[in-house]
Design a protein around this motif. Structure first.
Motif, PDB file in Angstrom:
ATOM      1  N   SER A   1     -20.012  -7.002 -18.550  1.00  0.00           N
ATOM      2  CA  SER A   1     -19.403  -8.028 -19.409  1.00  0.00           C
ATOM      3  C   SER A   1     -20.127  -8.164 -20.742  1.00  0.00           C
ATOM      4  O   SER A   1     -19.489  -8.399 -21.775  1.00  0.00           O
TER       5      SER A   1
ATOM      6  N   ARG B   1     -17.979  -7.664 -24.068  1.00  0.00           N
ATOM      7  CA  ARG B   1     -17.857  -8.732 -25.075  1.00  0.00           C
ATOM      8  C   ARG B   1     -18.252  -8.257 -26.471  1.00  0.00           C
ATOM      9  O   ARG B   1     -17.768  -8.778 -27.469  1.00  0.00           O
TER      10      ARG B   1
ATOM     11  N   ASP C   1      -6.522  -9.841 -25.138  1.00  0.00           N
ATOM     12  CA  ASP C   1      -7.970 -10.029 -25.182  1.00  0.00           C
ATOM     13  C   ASP C   1      -8.589  -9.480 -23.890  1.00  0.00           C
ATOM     14  O   ASP C   1      -9.142 -10.234 -23.088  1.00  0.00           O
TER      15      ASP C   1
ATOM     16  N   ASP D   1     -10.954  -8.082 -21.144  1.00  0.00           N
ATOM     17  CA  ASP D   1     -12.398  -8.185 -20.918  1.00  0.00           C
ATOM     18  C   ASP D   1     -12.877  -7.126 -19.931  1.00  0.00           C
ATOM     19  O   ASP D   1     -14.028  -7.137 -19.516  1.00  0.00           O
TER      20      ASP D   1
END
Length: 136
Positions: A107, A111, A59, A61
């Protein structure tokens, strides 16, 4: 900025992310000195690199770049890479924008990257010229 890594000018990216793969092609096309090499986070080398710098390979980021032996993350990574490309040195002035603001924007895109840009079923395969610059 974080710990040291023995290989230099390596860009770590999410190989199934269409936006991230386009970023790699953008850099490769403009990197006339062929300075940067690339590794997908899904490759064994990329997974090791990610884990070393605290990035979850399942995952991610952030992308990262190792430059000057140091790993740069989020907006620092993008600006570091761009500032090394011919005719892109002007982006250095963006380091003057406060890091929390730069990283918040980074971010937000990170996301939502799959929703906005899409996702490959598996890592994109670079062309023959670029494949010589891929570390697996």
């Amino acid at each position: 900025m974080t710990a040291k890594w023995p290989d230099d000018d390596v860009i770590l990216y999410d190989g199934v992310c269409i936006f991230c793969s386009r970023w790699v092609r953008f850099v490769a096309t403009r990197d006339t000195a062929r300075r940067f090499r690339f590794t997908a986070i899904q490759s064994p080398y990329g997974t090791r690199l990610a884990q070393t710098f605290g990035i979850d390979p399942d995952d991610p980021d952030t992308n990262a770049v190792v430059h000057g032996g140091v790993a740069w993350l989020k907006s620092d990574a993008a600006l570091t890479v761009l500032s090394q490309l011919p005719r892109w040195g002007w982006v250095r002035m963006l380091f003057a924008v406060p890091k929390p603001l730069r990283d918040a924007v980074y971010s937000l895109v990170a996301r939502n990257r799959y929703r906005i840009f899409g996702k490959y079923d598996e890592c994109f395969v670079p062309d023959a010229d670029m494949r010589a610059r891929v570390m697996e």
